[in-house]
Design an enzyme around this catalytic site. Structure first.
Site, PDB file in Angstrom:
ATOM      1  N   ARG A 128      68.199 119.924  97.201  1.00 40.24           N
ATOM      2  CA  ARG A 128      68.195 118.952  98.446  1.00 40.24           C
ATOM      3  C   ARG A 128      67.099 118.354  98.555  1.00 40.24           C
ATOM      4  O   ARG A 128      66.093 118.434  97.751  1.00 40.24           O
ATOM      5  CB  ARG A 128      68.105 120.280  99.742  1.00 40.24           C
ATOM      6  CG  ARG A 128      69.265 121.225  99.766  1.00 40.24           C
ATOM      7  CD  ARG A 128      68.870 122.461 100.678  1.00 40.24           C
ATOM      8  NE  ARG A 128      70.128 123.441 100.653  1.00 40.24           N
ATOM      9  CZ  ARG A 128      70.186 124.402  99.996  1.00 40.24           C
ATOM     10  NH1 ARG A 128      69.241 124.780  99.060  1.00 40.24           N
ATOM     11  NH2 ARG A 128      71.081 125.286 100.339  1.00 40.24           N
ATOM     12  N   ARG A 187      73.370 114.497  96.539  1.00 36.84           N
ATOM     13  CA  ARG A 187      73.789 115.920  96.349  1.00 36.84           C
ATOM     14  C   ARG A 187      75.095 116.430  96.293  1.00 36.84           C
ATOM     15  O   ARG A 187      75.871 116.878  95.388  1.00 36.84           O
ATOM     16  CB  ARG A 187      72.868 116.717  97.381  1.00 36.84           C
ATOM     17  CG  ARG A 187      73.084 118.316  97.201  1.00 36.84           C
ATOM     18  CD  ARG A 187      72.198 118.924  98.491  1.00 36.84           C
ATOM     19  NE  ARG A 187      72.653 120.335  99.139  1.00 36.84           N
ATOM     20  CZ  ARG A 187      72.455 121.483  98.253  1.00 36.84           C
ATOM     21  NH1 ARG A 187      71.839 121.589  97.015  1.00 36.84           N
ATOM     22  NH2 ARG A 187      72.835 122.610  98.498  1.00 36.84           N
ATOM     23  N   HIS A 224      73.832 127.923  97.259  1.00 42.35           N
ATOM     24  CA  HIS A 224      74.476 128.343  98.574  1.00 42.35           C
ATOM     25  C   HIS A 224      74.666 130.090  98.487  1.00 42.35           C
ATOM     26  O   HIS A 224      75.052 130.520  97.409  1.00 42.35           O
ATOM     27  CB  HIS A 224      75.890 127.777  98.590  1.00 42.35           C
ATOM     28  CG  HIS A 224      75.965 126.198  98.944  1.00 42.35           C
ATOM     29  ND1 HIS A 224      76.813 125.289  98.199  1.00 42.35           N
ATOM     30  CD2 HIS A 224      75.003 125.410  99.405  1.00 42.35           C
ATOM     31  CE1 HIS A 224      76.530 124.129  98.758  1.00 42.35           C
ATOM     32  NE2 HIS A 224      75.502 124.260  99.413  1.00 42.35           N
ATOM     33  N   LYS A 245      66.066 127.324 100.977  1.00 41.50           N
ATOM     34  CA  LYS A 245      66.150 127.481 102.380  1.00 41.50           C
ATOM     35  C   LYS A 245      65.821 129.029 102.226  1.00 41.50           C
ATOM     36  O   LYS A 245      66.213 129.971 101.403  1.00 41.50           O
ATOM     37  CB  LYS A 245      67.557 127.418 103.088  1.00 41.50           C
ATOM     38  CG  LYS A 245      67.900 125.944 103.169  1.00 41.50           C
ATOM     39  CD  LYS A 245      69.162 125.803 103.994  1.00 41.50           C
ATOM     40  CE  LYS A 245      69.596 124.444 104.468  1.00 41.50           C
ATOM     41  NZ  LYS A 245      70.912 124.286 105.144  1.00 41.50           N
ATOM     42  N   HIS A 301      71.384 113.436 100.886  1.00 41.94           N
ATOM     43  CA  HIS A 301      72.319 114.407 100.813  1.00 41.94           C
ATOM     44  C   HIS A 301      73.443 114.017 100.215  1.00 41.94           C
ATOM     45  O   HIS A 301      74.216 114.891  99.680  1.00 41.94           O
ATOM     46  CB  HIS A 301      72.603 115.213 102.329  1.00 41.94           C
ATOM     47  CG  HIS A 301      73.465 116.226 102.304  1.00 41.94           C
ATOM     48  ND1 HIS A 301      73.116 117.377 101.857  1.00 41.94           N
ATOM     49  CD2 HIS A 301      75.037 116.396 102.573  1.00 41.94           C
ATOM     50  CE1 HIS A 301      74.277 118.059 101.838  1.00 41.94           C
ATOM     51  NE2 HIS A 301      75.223 117.562 102.293  1.00 41.94           N
TER      52      HIS A 301
END
Length: 295
Positions: A145, A244, A267, A169, A241
């Site tokens: 990211r 990505r 993810h 994240k 993005h």
């Protein structure tokens, strides 16, 4: 209570500063709207009902996308869960409000030829050029990211093993591969910084620097990418993005395992990885011709 809630998101849950700011804004906006409509005496958390939330969401439809509305509803749900834990409300009224159905959109991405065209067009005869080549080679070859890219430090990179550690994240760290082109570009940029006496080779710090010697921001990376698109003549630029997403699509098209791709992208759910990838019609036809017994 909003301040306490946002502090908990940041400290205990590990939410990013961007997410915390968004939730804080969404909650204050909701209660300000409620106070304007009902008066300050009726704008407390205990007076919130599902009907009032639906009315608020209805107003948002005039100026906001369904995705934004869903985020604002998620902020209300989380906040009222927090209030219920603190025994300040009996129930969570936002749980009885349905999330708007989301549009299924495919993020913008580049073909392999356009990705190569973009990267090869970046001249490296200046420090800024070396930085931009290193930055976008890293972004495209690792699939990180943009927030993870700008958060990288020099000591996060293992050039010999061609690996880089990123903080994703929720404060979840992971290690991802980075291609030889990316390693070569980053090394050339670092050596240029050393020659110009900006940094020492054994000095840790931000991997990618702005013109003042500080850490680049995600917004700056987006502006630089737009500039590089204009220079190389690609008519439909994509966001960072999009690089990505290009990484994910090109890896999948070349036969990468979806589970491995999920780990590289960071993810939690495989369904998220599937949403970020794109399989071209040629790949689908090749798989069909190879596998179907009556083709």
């Amino acid at each position: 209570m909003i301040e306490s809630f946002v502090r908990r998101l940041r400290v205990e849950k590990g939410y990013s500063p961007h997410t915390c700011r968004a939730y804080d804004h969404d909650l204050r906006e909701f209660f300000a709207c409620l106070a304007e409509e009902k008066g300050a005496d009726e704008a407390g958390a205990g007076a919130v009902t599902p009907r009032r939330i639906r009315g608020y969401l209805g107003l948002l439809h005039k100026k906001n996308t369904k995705r934004t509305i869903a985020r604002k509803l998620a902020a209300l749900r989380s906040f009222f869960d927090f209030l219920a834990e603190q025994e300040m409300v009996d129930t969570n009224p936002a749980m009885r409000v349905q999330t708007p159905k989301q549009e299924k959109t495919i993020p913008g991405y580049l073909t392999v030829d356009d990705a190569f065209r973009l990267l090869d067009a970046i001249e490296t005869d200046s420090l800024a050029g070396k930085r931009d080549r290193a930055m976008f080679e890293t972004l495209y070859s690792s699939g990180v990211r943009v927030s993870e890219l700008v958060g990288m430090n020099w000591f996060d990179l293992d050039a010999d093993q061609r690996l880089v550690r990123v903080s994703g994240k929720g404060g979840r760290d992971r290690v991802v591969p980075i291609g030889r082109k990316g390693i070569s570009a980053v090394t050339a940029y670092r050596e240029a910084l050393w020659r110009e006496k900006v940094v020492a080779l054994d000095q840790d710090g931000p991997l990618f620097l702005n013109r003042f010697g500080g850490r680049l921001t995600a917004r700056s990376v987006g502006r630089i990418l737009e500039k590089r698109f204009r220079e190389c003549g690609i008519p439909l630029p994509v966001s960072p993005h999009g690089l990505r997403h290009s990484f994910a699509s090109h890896m999948l098209d070349a036969g990468a395992d979806l589970r491995a791709l999920q780990e590289m992208l960071g993810h939690r759910k495989l369904s998220t990885t599937q949403r970020y990838t794109h399989i071209g019609i040629d790949t689908l036809m090749a798989a069909y011709d190879k596998a179907h017994p009556r083709k």
